[in-house]
Motif scaffolding. Structure first.
Motif, mmCIF file in Angstrom:
data_model
loop_
_atom_site.group_PDB
_atom_site.id
_atom_site.type_symbol
_atom_site.label_atom_id
_atom_site.label_comp_id
_atom_site.label_asym_id
_atom_site.label_seq_id
_atom_site.Cartn_x
_atom_site.Cartn_y
_atom_site.Cartn_z
ATOM 1 N N PHE A 611 13.118 -27.240 8.611
ATOM 2 C CA PHE A 611 12.240 -27.979 9.654
ATOM 3 C C PHE A 611 11.539 -26.845 10.172
ATOM 4 O O PHE A 611 10.492 -27.025 11.245
ATOM 5 C CB PHE A 611 12.732 -28.973 10.451
ATOM 6 N N VAL A 612 11.806 -25.313 9.946
ATOM 7 C CA VAL A 612 10.766 -24.318 10.333
ATOM 8 C C VAL A 612 10.485 -23.672 9.053
ATOM 9 O O VAL A 612 11.333 -23.159 8.234
ATOM 10 C CB VAL A 612 11.554 -23.528 11.294
ATOM 11 N N ILE A 613 9.284 -23.569 8.786
ATOM 12 C CA ILE A 613 8.688 -22.867 7.534
ATOM 13 C C ILE A 613 7.786 -21.709 7.747
ATOM 14 O O ILE A 613 6.875 -22.016 8.430
ATOM 15 C CB ILE A 613 8.270 -23.827 6.368
ATOM 16 N N GLN A 614 8.035 -20.627 7.399
ATOM 17 C CA GLN A 614 6.933 -19.504 7.743
ATOM 18 C C GLN A 614 6.236 -19.388 6.511
ATOM 19 O O GLN A 614 6.752 -18.853 5.462
ATOM 20 C CB GLN A 614 7.859 -18.304 7.992
ATOM 21 N N VAL A 615 4.997 -19.276 6.511
ATOM 22 C CA VAL A 615 3.943 -18.910 5.344
ATOM 23 C C VAL A 615 3.622 -17.673 5.730
ATOM 24 O O VAL A 615 2.370 -17.689 6.635
ATOM 25 C CB VAL A 615 3.287 -20.133 4.859
ATOM 26 N N ASP A 616 3.870 -16.561 5.307
ATOM 27 C CA ASP A 616 3.261 -15.187 5.641
ATOM 28 C C ASP A 616 1.978 -15.070 5.074
ATOM 29 O O ASP A 616 1.729 -15.283 3.644
ATOM 30 C CB ASP A 616 4.320 -14.134 5.358
ATOM 31 N N GLU A 617 0.915 -14.452 5.929
ATOM 32 C CA GLU A 617 -0.405 -14.179 5.477
ATOM 33 C C GLU A 617 -0.826 -12.633 5.955
ATOM 34 O O GLU A 617 -1.614 -12.562 6.499
ATOM 35 C CB GLU A 617 -1.553 -15.050 5.631
ATOM 36 N N PRO A 618 0.137 -11.717 5.798
ATOM 37 C CA PRO A 618 -0.332 -10.274 6.242
ATOM 38 C C PRO A 618 -1.558 -9.745 5.664
ATOM 39 O O PRO A 618 -2.086 -8.949 6.059
ATOM 40 C CB PRO A 618 0.956 -9.598 6.214
ATOM 41 N N ALA A 619 -1.893 -10.389 4.426
ATOM 42 C CA ALA A 619 -2.949 -9.707 3.631
ATOM 43 C C ALA A 619 -4.311 -10.566 3.818
ATOM 44 O O ALA A 619 -5.149 -10.155 3.402
ATOM 45 C CB ALA A 619 -2.725 -9.689 2.288
ATOM 46 N N LEU A 620 -4.215 -11.396 4.885
ATOM 47 C CA LEU A 620 -5.595 -12.093 5.029
ATOM 48 C C LEU A 620 -6.552 -11.043 5.436
ATOM 49 O O LEU A 620 -7.868 -11.400 5.143
ATOM 50 C CB LEU A 620 -5.499 -13.228 6.321
ATOM 51 N N ARG A 621 -6.402 -10.184 6.511
ATOM 52 C CA ARG A 621 -7.363 -9.257 6.816
ATOM 53 C C ARG A 621 -7.907 -8.422 5.819
ATOM 54 O O ARG A 621 -9.026 -8.164 5.651
ATOM 55 C CB ARG A 621 -6.955 -8.643 7.920
ATOM 56 N N GLU A 622 -7.010 -7.652 4.719
ATOM 57 C CA GLU A 622 -7.352 -6.907 3.838
ATOM 58 C C GLU A 622 -8.469 -7.474 2.649
ATOM 59 O O GLU A 622 -9.245 -6.844 2.095
ATOM 60 C CB GLU A 622 -6.274 -6.094 3.365
ATOM 61 N N GLY A 623 -8.306 -8.878 2.640
ATOM 62 C CA GLY A 623 -9.206 -9.499 1.911
ATOM 63 C C GLY A 623 -10.444 -9.774 2.228
ATOM 64 O O GLY A 623 -11.578 -10.115 1.403
ATOM 65 N N LEU A 624 -10.912 -9.466 3.547
ATOM 66 C CA LEU A 624 -12.128 -9.698 4.184
ATOM 67 C C LEU A 624 -13.156 -8.839 3.730
ATOM 68 O O LEU A 624 -12.988 -7.713 3.631
ATOM 69 C CB LEU A 624 -12.049 -9.438 5.743
ATOM 70 N N PRO A 625 -14.337 -9.255 2.954
ATOM 71 C CA PRO A 625 -15.486 -8.277 2.547
ATOM 72 C C PRO A 625 -15.754 -7.140 3.722
ATOM 73 O O PRO A 625 -15.732 -7.461 4.883
ATOM 74 C CB PRO A 625 -16.522 -9.429 2.198
ATOM 75 N N LEU A 626 -15.934 -6.188 3.508
ATOM 76 C CA LEU A 626 -16.088 -5.003 4.203
ATOM 77 C C LEU A 626 -17.282 -5.138 4.872
ATOM 78 O O LEU A 626 -17.528 -4.604 6.171
ATOM 79 C CB LEU A 626 -16.170 -3.755 3.312
ATOM 80 N N ARG A 627 -18.160 -5.880 4.834
ATOM 81 C CA ARG A 627 -19.495 -6.255 5.433
ATOM 82 C C ARG A 627 -19.562 -7.559 6.035
ATOM 83 O O ARG A 627 -19.293 -8.591 5.275
ATOM 84 C CB ARG A 627 -20.699 -5.738 4.916
ATOM 85 N N ALA A 628 -20.254 -7.775 7.196
ATOM 86 C CA ALA A 628 -20.560 -9.018 7.757
ATOM 87 C C ALA A 628 -21.717 -9.724 6.772
ATOM 88 O O ALA A 628 -22.493 -8.952 6.204
ATOM 89 C CB ALA A 628 -21.187 -8.706 9.178
#
Length: 774
Positions: A611-628
């Protein structure tokens, strides 16, 4: 003629030779001289590989024992005093900056405890490689090392009969990617005038050594730059592009430079400009038109970031378009970026499905591809007809393969609704039900997931892989390891347990091996940071989960635990980003397929009593396109949707956690909040609490676990040190929000240091629990 070049080559060697030697040195098993000798052997081996492939411009100084930016920190004397005061050898000082250093006292020396706090480690642009941030003082001075590494390695190659093109990180990027030290206020770019004379001296020494050209990397040109950084290019390259040094090839990669095209007006004294025509082929016309009348274009047409064979037809068309504009003598065929981000060689892969293997190209093979493309353009297609025909056959095989295409997966995707992305109730309702079920104390303690992967675990996994033990024997071994992990957590008195992940090799590879649509390698290792290597799985087709992946181990762990057991999963974006993705469909399509597979796993874990489930997303930031802009907005929409699709199928009383490390997410915090995770754990130990302020500014309503100590260092933090961190966190967060945990998984640590650190962490949490319960 069109010549060929590579921007950088992988360092680790065919069998992770550098990793093994470096870790042996850290463990005291080999001497410094032995480590240096192994580094020299690898450099010579890699230069020869490129020469034999037919590469004209072979890089040097792309080798590093830990990180190329850390090399430059030491090269230019940007070493904080807290590292220099111990009178360490240069190599030990170098490693101390990267990972800390803790040595007990001996008869001949006193104890040494060098924290790695100041040297923050972050992702290199949008890759999974980590670099060490330069850390500057308000009164920063610079000093070029007495035997500069770029010169020494150029001379080393020259002595071996290979005249290389030295690679150095440019001064503008070096400073822009740095930061002010804790308590300092310097804007790093303001130190440019002090730094430039050292670069001039270095280039002069390289020319005297015989270097004809030098590659200066200025990758920040793909960013939206602040005015000061953008204006710094003119004075920098007026000095560095002069006649006193070698001809300069200024290299950019990982994006386009069209938005900074006016900077090229100040770079016309340079020999060549390199651009990434894999990531952004559409920039070719604009960049070619902005070059000076004699200036050369280095065309990055072979992907330095992925493992797919280059489509020779497409690449040759791009190079020929450049030749039509500039002429053959003004075009270089090159890798898009350094090949650091690819595995060493496909020749090591003996177990890959031959059909799939035919679609791949690793660093050694990419070197040959670059040479073939250059020859095709210079001498005509007939000169390499056999290679072109084989390449076309491979491209067709991949496009039409049943491995690539799965109709059932596509049908399921077509039925995804907006409602499937939302939890049943808002957070206040959920947390009330979760607290009733879990009965957690104030300042609950947990770990991020993995516990030390001991030698015995690796040995048994290897035996199982080689069929030297049965599945039943291996399963019994894993159950015993889980029992031991649970018992240790009971002794440590943690509040939410994990099963320790003894059965898992890598947090993405483990899942890739259990999903349709993935292939995985035996020796496809890629450097992530320092000696840490990962073996990314490869997305080769549409993705589906044929069976539960983690339920058996988590269910067993929960059945023997006195406290809540946390199920551990890797999120869809991280599975995608830490794999080699397909290049024939959009990444949003691949992310949604992963999310649907993980959604099934999350629901099955809940049904199994986890009943505790961790779904890790450490790579969310690195997928961000480099420009706004629109591309970034679109990415965050489909990335957040993918996470929510994977986690929203559970009941309110099941608590969803997610973990982020080395993620500078201040600029897109709204997306982090939109994930709607009940608990976030974040890397904080190297970030000077800078991430915490955003939780206050944005009035973040849910629970947070900022890491209280750095797991990438072997040093053990004291209880007082952790208490100080918690006190600092409470300046930003409410007591009822705060979880206490390390800043990442403990897989790479040893049990002795792990237990000692966690004892101090739990005791620190109990101190604050007692204080706030009065």
């Amino acid at each position: 003629m069109v010549v060929s070049s590579i921007l950088g080559f992988p360092r680790m060697g065919a069998n992770r030779d550098l990793k093994k030697a470096t870790e042996a040195y850290w463990a005291g098993k080999i001497s410094q001289d032995e480590l240096l000798a192994e580094g020299k052997r690898l450099r010579h081996e890699h230069w020869k590989i490129q020469k034999d492939a037919g590469i004209d411009s072979i890089p040097s100084n792309d080798f590093a024992f830990y990180d190329q930016v850390l090399d430059h920190i030491q090269l230019f004397g940007v070493v904080p005093e807290r590292y220099t005061k111990y009178n360490l050898s240069k190599l030990d000082e170098y490693f101390a900056m990267g990972r800390g250093l803790q040595k007990p006292a001996t008869d001949s020396s006193s104890a040494v405890d060098v924290p790695s706090l100041a040297q923050e480690m972050v992702k290199w642009f949008d890759s999974n490689y980590h670099y060490v941030k330069p850390t500057l003082q308000d009164n920063q001075t610079f000093k070029l090392s007495s035997n500069p590494k770029p010169v020494a390695e150029f001379l080393e190659a020259k002595e071996a009969g290979i005249v290389t093109r030295p690679v150095i990180l440019g001064p503008v990027s070096f400073l822009h990617l740095g930061k002010a030290d804790r308590g300092q206020s310097i804007e790093p770019i303001s130190a440019l005038d002090k730094l430039l004379p050292l670069y001039e001296d270095l280039l002069k020494q390289l020319k005297e050594a015989g270097a004809e050209t030098v590659q200066i990397d200025e990758p920040i040109l793909v960013f939206d730059l602040p005015k000061a950084a953008k204006e710094a290019f003119k004075p920098a390259y007026e000095k560095l592009g002069g006649s006193n040094g070698p001809k300069v090839v200024l290299a950019t990669y990982f994006g386009d430079i069209v938005h900074n095209i006016d900077v090229l007006d100040h770079l016309k004294n340079l020999y060549a400009i390199h651009v990434d025509l894999v990531r952004n082929p559409e920039q070719l016309n604009t960049v070619a038109g902005a070059l000076g009348p004699q200036q050369v274009l280095s065309a990055g047409v072979v992907d330095g970031r992925n493992i797919w064979k280059t489509n020779f037809k497409n690449a040759i068309e791009i190079v020929e378009a450049a030749v039509q504009k500039l002429g053959k003598d003004r075009v270089i065929v090159a890798s898009s970026s350094s090949l650091l981000h690819t595995p060493h060689t496909l020749a090591s892969e003996k177990k890959l499905n031959p059909e799939i293997a035919d679609w791949f190209s690793f660093a050694v093979e990419k070197a040959k591809e670059i040479a073939i493309i250059a020859k095709a353009v210079t001498d005509g297609p007939a000169s390499v007809r056999e290679a072109l025909e084989a390449n076309a056959k491979s491209q067709q095989s991949r496009a039409s393969s049943s491995i690539t295409n799965d109709k059932e997966v596509k049908d399921r995707q077509s039925k995804v609704t907006e409602e499937m992305h939302n939890r049943k109730s808002p957070f206040p309702d959920r947390i009330a039900q979760q607290q009733q079920r879990l009965n957690l104390p104030l300042f609950p303690t947990t770990t991020i997931g993995s516990f030390p992967q001991t030698k015995e675990i690796r040995v048994q996994r290897n035996k199982f892989t080689k069929n030297e033990i049965t599945a039943e024997e291996y399963e019994k071994f894993i159950e015993k390891e889980i029992q031991d992990c649970v018992k240790i957590q009971e002794e440590l008195d943690l509040d939410v347990y994990v099963h320790g992940e003894p059965e898992r090799n890598d947090m993405v590879q483990y899942f890739g091996e259990r999903l349709n649509g993935y292939a995985f390698t035996t020796n496809g290792w890629v450097q992530s940071y320092g000696s840490r290597c990962v073996r990314p799985p490869i997305v080769v087709g549409d993705i589906a989960r044929p069976a539960p992946m983690t339920v058996k181990e988590s269910k067993y762990a929960a059945s023997i635990s006195k406290k809540p057991m946390k199920g551990m999963l890797t999120g869809p974006i991280t599975c995608l980003r830490w794999s080699f993705p397909r290049d024939d469909v959009h990444q949003s399509v691949q992310a949604q397929q992963l999310a649907l597979a993980l959604r099934d796993e999350v629901v099955d874990l809940e049904k199994a009593g986890v009943f505790v489930i961790q779904v890790d997303e450490p790579a969310l930031r690195e997928g961000l396109p480099l420009r706004a802009g629109k591309e970034r907005t679109d990415y965050l929409k489909w990335a957040v949707d993918s996470f929510r699709l994977s986690t929203a199928g559970v009941e309110d009383g099941t608590q969803i956690h997610s973990h982020f490390c080395y993620s500078e997410f201040q600029d897109f915090f709204y997306a982090i909040a939109a994930l709607d995770a009940d608990v976030l754990s974040i890397e904080n130990s190297k970030s000077d609490a800078k991430l915490l302020k955003v939780f206050v500014d944005e009035a973040y309503p849910r629970h947070i676990g900022p890491g209280v100590y750095d797991i990438h260092s072997p040093r053990v933090p004291s209880q007082k040190e952790i208490e100080d961190r918690i006190a600092e966190m409470l300046q930003y967060l409410k007591p009822e929000q705060l979880w206490i945990d390390p800043d990442c998984g403990l897989k790479t640590r040893q049990w002795k240091e792990t237990k000692a650190a966690l004892i101090n962490m739990v005791n620190a949490a109990k101190t604050f629990r007692e204080k706030y319960s009065k």
